[in-house]
Design a protein around this motif. Sequence first.
Motif, PDB file in Angstrom:
ATOM      1  N   ARG A  46      82.763  23.434  72.064  1.00 24.47           N
ATOM      2  CA  ARG A  46      83.625  24.611  72.241  1.00 24.47           C
ATOM      3  C   ARG A  46      83.894  24.891  73.717  1.00 24.47           C
ATOM      4  O   ARG A  46      84.923  25.457  74.055  1.00 24.47           O
ATOM      5  N   LYS A  47      82.938  24.472  74.565  1.00 24.03           N
ATOM      6  CA  LYS A  47      83.143  24.653  76.012  1.00 24.03           C
ATOM      7  C   LYS A  47      83.910  23.475  76.615  1.00 24.03           C
ATOM      8  O   LYS A  47      84.074  23.391  77.826  1.00 24.03           O
ATOM      9  N   GLY A  48      84.285  22.534  75.760  1.00 26.00           N
ATOM     10  CA  GLY A  48      85.015  21.363  76.244  1.00 26.00           C
ATOM     11  C   GLY A  48      84.125  20.285  76.831  1.00 26.00           C
ATOM     12  O   GLY A  48      84.590  19.356  77.482  1.00 26.00           O
ATOM     13  N   GLU A  49      82.812  20.405  76.564  1.00 24.14           N
ATOM     14  CA  GLU A  49      81.896  19.395  77.104  1.00 24.14           C
ATOM     15  C   GLU A  49      81.634  18.295  76.079  1.00 24.14           C
ATOM     16  O   GLU A  49      81.820  18.488  74.883  1.00 24.14           O
ATOM     17  N   GLU A  50      81.192  17.156  76.580  1.00 26.38           N
ATOM     18  CA  GLU A  50      80.904  16.005  75.725  1.00 26.38           C
ATOM     19  C   GLU A  50      79.539  16.159  75.048  1.00 26.38           C
ATOM     20  O   GLU A  50      78.627  16.738  75.626  1.00 26.38           O
ATOM     21  N   ILE A  51      79.411  15.590  73.846  1.00 26.29           N
ATOM     22  CA  ILE A  51      78.070  15.453  73.280  1.00 26.29           C
ATOM     23  C   ILE A  51      77.630  14.007  73.513  1.00 26.29           C
ATOM     24  O   ILE A  51      78.473  13.137  73.726  1.00 26.29           O
ATOM     25  N   PRO A  52      76.313  13.760  73.494  1.00 23.62           N
ATOM     26  CA  PRO A  52      75.834  12.440  73.938  1.00 23.62           C
ATOM     27  C   PRO A  52      76.080  11.290  72.960  1.00 23.62           C
ATOM     28  O   PRO A  52      75.717  10.161  73.271  1.00 23.62           O
ATOM     29  N   VAL A  53      76.637  11.553  71.779  1.00 28.50           N
ATOM     30  CA  VAL A  53      76.894  10.450  70.833  1.00 28.50           C
ATOM     31  C   VAL A  53      78.343  10.503  70.360  1.00 28.50           C
ATOM     32  O   VAL A  53      78.960  11.568  70.324  1.00 28.50           O
ATOM     33  N   ASP A  54      78.867   9.341  69.991  1.00 27.52           N
ATOM     34  CA  ASP A  54      80.208   9.257  69.425  1.00 27.52           C
ATOM     35  C   ASP A  54      80.074   9.285  67.901  1.00 27.52           C
ATOM     36  O   ASP A  54      79.492   8.378  67.302  1.00 27.52           O
ATOM     37  N   LEU A  55      80.601  10.329  67.273  1.00 27.86           N
ATOM     38  CA  LEU A  55      80.444  10.467  65.820  1.00 27.86           C
ATOM     39  C   LEU A  55      81.720  10.120  65.056  1.00 27.86           C
ATOM     40  O   LEU A  55      81.804  10.342  63.857  1.00 27.86           O
ATOM     41  N   GLU A  56      82.705   9.579  65.745  1.00 29.87           N
ATOM     42  CA  GLU A  56      83.966   9.194  65.092  1.00 29.87           C
ATOM     43  C   GLU A  56      83.672   8.107  64.038  1.00 29.87           C
ATOM     44  O   GLU A  56      83.155   7.054  64.365  1.00 29.87           O
ATOM     45  N   LEU A 134      60.617   5.013  51.592  1.00 30.48           N
ATOM     46  CA  LEU A 134      61.666   4.047  51.261  1.00 30.48           C
ATOM     47  C   LEU A 134      62.734   4.046  52.353  1.00 30.48           C
ATOM     48  O   LEU A 134      63.255   2.995  52.741  1.00 30.48           O
ATOM     49  N   ALA A 135      63.052   5.226  52.860  1.00 29.38           N
ATOM     50  CA  ALA A 135      64.045   5.319  53.937  1.00 29.38           C
ATOM     51  C   ALA A 135      63.520   4.659  55.211  1.00 29.38           C
ATOM     52  O   ALA A 135      64.274   4.014  55.936  1.00 29.38           O
ATOM     53  N   VAL A 136      62.221   4.801  55.466  1.00 29.33           N
ATOM     54  CA  VAL A 136      61.630   4.157  56.643  1.00 29.33           C
ATOM     55  C   VAL A 136      61.833   2.643  56.572  1.00 29.33           C
ATOM     56  O   VAL A 136      62.106   1.986  57.578  1.00 29.33           O
ATOM     57  N   ALA A 137      61.741   2.105  55.350  1.00 25.44           N
ATOM     58  CA  ALA A 137      61.887   0.659  55.168  1.00 25.44           C
ATOM     59  C   ALA A 137      63.272   0.172  55.581  1.00 25.44           C
ATOM     60  O   ALA A 137      63.457  -1.000  55.897  1.00 25.44           O
ATOM     61  N   SER A 138      64.271   1.066  55.589  1.00 20.24           N
ATOM     62  CA  SER A 138      65.628   0.657  55.968  1.00 20.24           C
ATOM     63  C   SER A 138      65.889   0.816  57.473  1.00 20.24           C
ATOM     64  O   SER A 138      66.950   0.443  57.963  1.00 20.24           O
ATOM     65  N   VAL A 139      64.937   1.380  58.196  1.00 22.27           N
ATOM     66  CA  VAL A 139      65.134   1.617  59.639  1.00 22.27           C
ATOM     67  C   VAL A 139      64.907   0.330  60.428  1.00 22.27           C
ATOM     68  O   VAL A 139      63.866  -0.313  60.298  1.00 22.27           O
ATOM     69  N   ARG A 140      65.922  -0.053  61.223  1.00 22.13           N
ATOM     70  CA  ARG A 140      65.752  -1.204  62.122  1.00 22.13           C
ATOM     71  C   ARG A 140      65.087  -0.750  63.428  1.00 22.13           C
ATOM     72  O   ARG A 140      64.124  -1.333  63.869  1.00 22.13           O
ATOM     73  N   ARG A 141      65.675   0.288  64.058  1.00 21.19           N
ATOM     74  CA  ARG A 141      65.095   0.768  65.314  1.00 21.19           C
ATOM     75  C   ARG A 141      65.703   2.107  65.700  1.00 21.19           C
ATOM     76  O   ARG A 141      66.788   2.475  65.223  1.00 21.19           O
ATOM     77  N   VAL A 142      64.976   2.806  66.565  1.00 18.57           N
ATOM     78  CA  VAL A 142      65.519   4.025  67.155  1.00 18.57           C
ATOM     79  C   VAL A 142      66.326   3.605  68.377  1.00 18.57           C
ATOM     80  O   VAL A 142      65.793   2.994  69.298  1.00 18.57           O
ATOM     81  N   VAL A 143      67.618   3.927  68.360  1.00 24.18           N
ATOM     82  CA  VAL A 143      68.488   3.518  69.460  1.00 24.18           C
ATOM     83  C   VAL A 143      68.361   4.498  70.625  1.00 24.18           C
ATOM     84  O   VAL A 143      68.317   4.103  71.784  1.00 24.18           O
ATOM     85  N   ALA A 144      68.313   5.789  70.285  1.00 25.89           N
ATOM     86  CA  ALA A 144      68.219   6.818  71.331  1.00 25.89           C
ATOM     87  C   ALA A 144      67.777   8.129  70.696  1.00 25.89           C
ATOM     88  O   ALA A 144      67.845   8.297  69.473  1.00 25.89           O
ATOM     89  N   VAL A 145      67.282   9.022  71.550  1.00 29.81           N
ATOM     90  CA  VAL A 145      67.018  10.387  71.077  1.00 29.81           C
ATOM     91  C   VAL A 145      67.572  11.349  72.115  1.00 29.81           C
ATOM     92  O   VAL A 145      67.455  11.118  73.326  1.00 29.81           O
ATOM     93  N   HIS A 146      68.221  12.392  71.622  1.00 28.20           N
ATOM     94  CA  HIS A 146      68.783  13.415  72.499  1.00 28.20           C
ATOM     95  C   HIS A 146      68.209  14.772  72.111  1.00 28.20           C
ATOM     96  O   HIS A 146      67.927  15.005  70.955  1.00 28.20           O
TER      97      HIS A 146
END
Lengths: 196, 285
Positions: A46-56, A134-146
């Motif tokens: 709303r302030k016109g600033e970027e967020i750290p991930v691209d969600l498109e 079961l969901a953990v079993a599908s995780v390859r890696r953590v790419v980033a955390v913000h």
Amino acid sequence: MAEYRLATPISEEEARALRVGDVVYVSGIIVTARDQAHRRALELARKGEEIPVDLEGGVVYHCGPIVREEGGEWRIYGFGPTTSARMEDLEAEFIERFGVRMVVGKGGMFQKTTEALKRFGAVYAQHPGGVSALAVASVRRVVAVHWLDLGVPEAMWVVEVDEFGPLTVTIDSTGRNLYQEVLEEARRRAERLALG
Amino acid sequence: MVEEGIYRAIRRAAIRLPFDVQKALEDALERETSPMARSTLEAILRNLRAAEERGLPVCQDTGTPTFYVELGEGFSLKAVVREAILSAVKRATEEVPLRPNAVNPWTNENSGDNTGRGVPIIHWDVVEGDGLRVRYLAKGGGSENVSALYMLSPSRGIAGIERAVIDAALRAGPKPCPPVIVGVGVGGGADAALKAAKRATMRPLGTRNPDPVVAELEERLLEEINSLGMGPMGLGGRTYALDVHVEWLHRHPASLPVGVSMTCWAARRALVEFRPDGSYEILEP
């Protein structure tokens, strides 16, 4: 009811083809966000600033994972969904601003989100609640955390997954909301119960 | 030794569901015919196996650590029990690991180790004898959020109690991760009714209240709630509740409190029994 295997980013066409009852497995990048992360992302936008991930074309996951830092890397120990109702006030704007194509959580969402999914061409899919290991079993890696200052559950975790699911489409881009249908029928049945 | 026993109970509860709950979930799958209900229950059952094989928590919301302590008057180590619970929780948070779930409501700061003001929740009962029993409940936030209290007019009677519980289930819908265990506390007072309701969710499945009138109400409520058709995870189906447990207390003449508490299908509980010498055994009831 069809079964789909989708890779991120998801196109509008792919999202609009999905119907209530379809089962989806997602591979690629998914991003966790609970209420605090939704709030912060929207405040920045709303302030016109970027967020750290691209969600498109992205998948936003209502999830507060269990994560531990081991040897300089993040490892996920728990990756099931949280109750999506808490994000209802924020999700429509979130979908509109960031171009999200799939919202994953549990317990469903309401009118405002349903309308946004229809208007912008996206779906809501349920990961079975509590189905964490079961969901953990599908995780390859953590790419980033913000935004770790929000705490581990509320931070925004960017995670690479392989065949994450089964996700059941429960609100589609035609405006069909399975939770609403089930609850309306339940209320009708409750009125007919003879109690006492 | 007390800390070790409590730590192991927490770990066991996080990773493996009690046998009666597993069995009830398998039975639910047998009953369901809708593809969405079946696929939800199949994923839940596969998840239980994955959790046990990989030594992972069943659910990422490892809950608010809640303890029900029966402390024997003569238990020689009674001075260390509170400290043992706190250090077992901190250790489990680090080692299992559990998700840190204790948040300051004013600053939203997470304490990081599942302890804080009033957390873990510990209910103390002093009992006869020289042993110690500690029951552990991992109470998830989604199911806690649908807790409900009804302060009924006593003239509403049993039908009023039924209506209240049905109303709580309708309001809860998919939110508490059904199939749930529904606990109902009748009487006592506002706080006592809710405390009894939460405690009732821990009673082993398939057991009935010894009072035949209450037992009949439990069975009727189970049938009624499931007849609403909300099903596993609210996607429609026959199993919304695995069971309904009702406990009661005497009431004030002017009040008929009805507390309703629900536990998600991941009904994580364990009981650790300490003998007078501090040796222990972990049980599931």
